[in-house]
Design a protein around this motif. Sequence first.
Motif, PDB file in Angstrom:
ATOM      1  N   GLU A 374       1.888  82.249  61.289  1.00 56.29           N
ATOM      2  CA  GLU A 374       2.429  82.795  62.538  1.00 56.29           C
ATOM      3  C   GLU A 374       3.009  81.683  63.409  1.00 56.29           C
ATOM      4  O   GLU A 374       4.036  81.843  64.052  1.00 56.29           O
ATOM      5  CB  GLU A 374       1.338  83.534  63.326  1.00 56.29           C
ATOM      6  N   LYS A 375       2.313  80.547  63.429  1.00 56.87           N
ATOM      7  CA  LYS A 375       2.803  79.418  64.241  1.00 56.87           C
ATOM      8  C   LYS A 375       4.130  78.901  63.695  1.00 56.87           C
ATOM      9  O   LYS A 375       5.039  78.567  64.452  1.00 56.87           O
ATOM     10  CB  LYS A 375       1.780  78.279  64.238  1.00 56.87           C
ATOM     11  N   SER A 378       6.898  81.268  64.615  1.00 59.00           N
ATOM     12  CA  SER A 378       7.353  81.348  66.004  1.00 59.00           C
ATOM     13  C   SER A 378       8.519  80.389  66.257  1.00 59.00           C
ATOM     14  O   SER A 378       9.402  80.675  67.064  1.00 59.00           O
ATOM     15  CB  SER A 378       6.199  81.110  66.979  1.00 59.00           C
ATOM     16  N   ARG A 379       8.553  79.280  65.535  1.00 61.69           N
ATOM     17  CA  ARG A 379       9.693  78.367  65.681  1.00 61.69           C
ATOM     18  C   ARG A 379      10.978  79.018  65.153  1.00 61.69           C
ATOM     19  O   ARG A 379      12.050  78.899  65.752  1.00 61.69           O
ATOM     20  CB  ARG A 379       9.388  77.071  64.924  1.00 61.69           C
ATOM     21  N   MET A 381      11.546  82.167  65.081  1.00 61.06           N
ATOM     22  CA  MET A 381      11.921  83.233  66.010  1.00 61.06           C
ATOM     23  C   MET A 381      12.684  82.684  67.216  1.00 61.06           C
ATOM     24  O   MET A 381      13.641  83.275  67.687  1.00 61.06           O
ATOM     25  CB  MET A 381      10.664  83.977  66.492  1.00 61.06           C
ATOM     26  N   LYS A 382      12.217  81.533  67.684  1.00 61.80           N
ATOM     27  CA  LYS A 382      12.887  80.919  68.821  1.00 61.80           C
ATOM     28  C   LYS A 382      14.351  80.618  68.460  1.00 61.80           C
ATOM     29  O   LYS A 382      15.265  80.877  69.247  1.00 61.80           O
ATOM     30  CB  LYS A 382      12.160  79.615  69.190  1.00 61.80           C
ATOM     31  N   GLY A 406       8.388  89.201  62.424  1.00 62.17           N
ATOM     32  CA  GLY A 406       8.569  88.440  63.660  1.00 62.17           C
ATOM     33  C   GLY A 406       9.511  89.146  64.623  1.00 62.17           C
ATOM     34  O   GLY A 406       9.293  89.182  65.834  1.00 62.17           O
ATOM     35  N   GLN A 410       8.851  90.635  68.498  1.00 59.79           N
ATOM     36  CA  GLN A 410       9.635  90.185  69.641  1.00 59.79           C
ATOM     37  C   GLN A 410      10.650  91.227  70.095  1.00 59.79           C
ATOM     38  O   GLN A 410      11.430  90.970  70.999  1.00 59.79           O
ATOM     39  CB  GLN A 410      10.399  88.903  69.274  1.00 59.79           C
TER      40      GLN A 410
END
Lengths: 429, 461
Positions: A374-375, A378-379, A381-382, A406, A410
């Motif tokens: 997940e971590k 998240s990059r 996704m950004k 993801g 979001q």
Amino acid sequence: MKSNFTLIDPPSNDVITNCMHCGLCLPTCPTYQLTGLENSSPRGRIRLIKSVAEGKLAITEGFIEEMNFCLDCQACETACPAGVKYGSLVEAARNQIRLTERETIKEKILKRIFLRGVLSHKFQLKLVARLLYYYQNSGAEWFVQKTGILKIFSKKLNKIQHLSPRIDKVFFDEQYPEILKPEGETKYRIGFLSGCIMSVAFTKVHEDTIKVLLHHNCEIIIPKNQTCCGSLQAHNGDFDIARELAKKNIDVFLEHELDAIVMDSAGCGALMKEYGHYLKDDPVYSEKAKKLSAKVKDLSEFLFEIGLKNSDTLFNHVVSYHDACHLVHAQQVSSQPRSLIQNIPGVRYVELPEASWCCGSAGIYNVVRNEDAEKVLSRKMKNISSITPEYLVANNPGCIGQIEHGLKEQKLNVRVVHLATLLREAYGL
Amino acid sequence: MINSSVLSQIKTIVDNGKFLTSQEDKISYSYDGTPLLEFFPDAIVKPTTTEQLSRLFKLANKERFNIVPRGSGTGLSGGSIPVENCIVVDMSGWNKILEIDQENLTAWVEPGVITEQLHKEVEKLGLFYPPDPGSMSICTIGGNVAENSGGLRGLKYGVTKNYIMGLEVVLPSGEIIQCGGKTMKDVAGYNLKDLFIGSEGTLGIFTKILLKLIPKPQTSKTMLAFFNSPIDAGKTVSAIIANKIIPATVEFLDNVTIRSVEEYAKIGLPTDIASLLLLEVDGHPNVVEDEAAKVVECCKANNSIEVRTAKTQEEALKLKAARRAALSALARAKPTTILEDITVPRSEIAVMLQKIDAISKKYNILIGTFGHAGDGNLHPTCLTDERNKEEISRVEKAYAEIFEEAVKLGGTITGEHGTGLAKRKFLHLVTGQTSIDVMRSIKKAIDPNGILNPGKVFTIS
Ligand SMILES: Cc1cc2nc3c(=O)[nH]c(=O)nc-3n(C[C@H](O)[C@H](O)[C@H](O)COP(=O)(O)OP(=O)(O)OC[C@H]3O[C@@H](n4cnc5c(N)ncnc54)[C@H](O)[C@@H]3O)c2cc1C
Ligand code: SF4
Ligand code: SF4
């Protein structure tokens, strides 16, 4: 000192000493970026493997943890000027962990039952997939508790449930005959791998690939007796079963005269290109394996080589591309898919920042190490939200599932599709 | 070994920061980029405040354990390799750019900021921080200051020391000082700031660094010149400088290096030529055109077989990135790469290249040479295998001879990688014994107990 690895397939000493510990791979490593610790960097992991090989370190819990924390995304291989084949080291180290019976119960069950038992056998795979289909489509939640493989994760089930692929109603090889002929003339004869998960959960991608290939005058052979390619097993360090599967596929595919074997899953393609390496010491199969590997091509590679047909319609959409690790890092395929997308009439192509940074799917990583995955996600996704294209192309089923998850979290409106799907829509096939 | 009660006091001090003592941790912090050196620390800490650092030093003096600062561990002289009885203080987590002052053209940064990250941030504002070591994608500004690192742009823009305006330093005593500042001039007292630059982590730990920035050059032109002989390339370098042109970059690569780099980067370098120069001129567009033409003339006059100009900025970046990978790419040929860092007056480049060639033949070893030729800085890199002890001993003899030759030509044993552990036995060749004695007394005055990175640069006693 004596090595703490077994004599069977230990990590190669030559590869270990090839690393001159310059550190140039560190900035590309997702796990190093998460912890900032040398242990979870490629350079650190190589030194840990070296230490076990030199007998300075036992196969400790800490060692096992670092080997499993690694995504095996092989970004470090692309970055390494010295040409260190890191992936082969970590996979060999995982195989050693298995051989020395050091996996945890959870891993054992997952890897043995799931990778060995289910994926490697068509019958079991279909059986489990059927059950999963039933579960997913009837809401019969009690099944989760009863079915062995899902039960292991029962604690974290809520978190990882979304990752279980949506099972298709009709499986791929039940829909298609062994040989498909294009409408016009046949220019190429290609072999097609239906795969394990792909054939029960991603039949749509397969369908799209087949449509696009037929449109490009390919006769498609889908050998009935083929099996799972072995990639999830090999990347998780189960060399025995991976070799067994490889041999079966080699026999089956080499029966046919083929111009290429075309892959629509990056993970499978990466492994089939490595059959030659895995079987290099096999007296019967080493040559055959090399021959087979030489024919394997990703769909994008193949289409780029033969050239896309013109399309009369405009596909007026904003499209971006995510590099699947097993395509860009393991197979060094990155310019071909981009070029194909850019050449679709009407497409406005935007480059995704850090496109070749792992999405965290990484084979079964997002299932076994969900929080880390997940971590990493998240990059990604950004970066996606910084451009929010209409379509994001990803040529690997794992990436598609992970990124879709993801996006849902979001609430981003981006369609993640395989290149085949994009092309099929663009051609209106 | 640091005893367990002291270790637990260390742990208490670093509080919210990391404190690592497992065998895997010790292995992972036992090396840097230097070949053949490793040593296990007793612990690794990642302190988070200056106050924690200060308390660590006080405890180290009291309990007599050693402290070894570390950035990203890309050093090439063993500066961050652990020593007996030590903890490694990993500063890579201190990675914030604190301020970019566009009026004074300065930046305050923490020491763990990655050099390339800083480049990106300041360039967004039209500013420029020139030092660009080959390792810039991962090395830290703190490490750069401690080694006074150079880079590809050294010829025109100088090295790290030319861009350091101020430092906050935690001294081995635990006291904290600031030296330098935003003024362009400052002659109050001894220049302590410069004493710390290049001190290789032996005089204090930097916790904040004030950097000088300059306006970003308007344009640049990148060229490749190919030669049939390394000597011609060397002569070209001297000719360019004698013609009063100062390119930003003049990098030299010999055939062995070219082949390795091409194998990695696949940028279309011819692999059959003896050597090449990577050249870049930058500045005002008119000046760039003019200087580029003169550079091409110098190359042709010295028998260059072809000069290529990068057509796009992207291509230029690729060429420079490929050059930065040279050292690691050489490891393709043989597993162990032992590189040196000799620097000679720029007029002597061609002579030095000849000497290296002769010495490699004499000892029958394979040497690939590349380097910042414009600075007179060459990296003869021996390609060997650490498992072959007999060859390693020949390599050591060859290097001793290369050092002597460099010094004879008025040069030095290290231009930018530092003395560290790897070169300390040759230091006297360049500095003489008296200078080493002066350095020792400075070290003693600042670190009387010798607890900070002892044994680096010179032995303590
Ligand atoms: C592939 C490659 C290419 C390279 N190219 C170049 C080049 O072109 N030019 C060049 O000059 N060097 C080059 N180097 C050498 C090296 O990258 C530099 O010396 C760099 O400055 C080291 O930075 P680091 O953060 O890795 O420091 P480390 O290696 O971790 O430490 C270096 C020294 O700095 C000290 N130190 C670190 N942080 C601090 C701090 N906060 N306070 C006080 N002391 C500290 C350490 O104790 C040690 O003595 C190269 C290295 C590699 C591997
Ligand atoms: S794997 Fe390659 S890039 Fe990473 S430290 Fe080793 S040699 Fe350098
Ligand atoms: S494979 Fe990926 S996660 Fe593993 S060390 Fe390399 S870069 Fe890091």
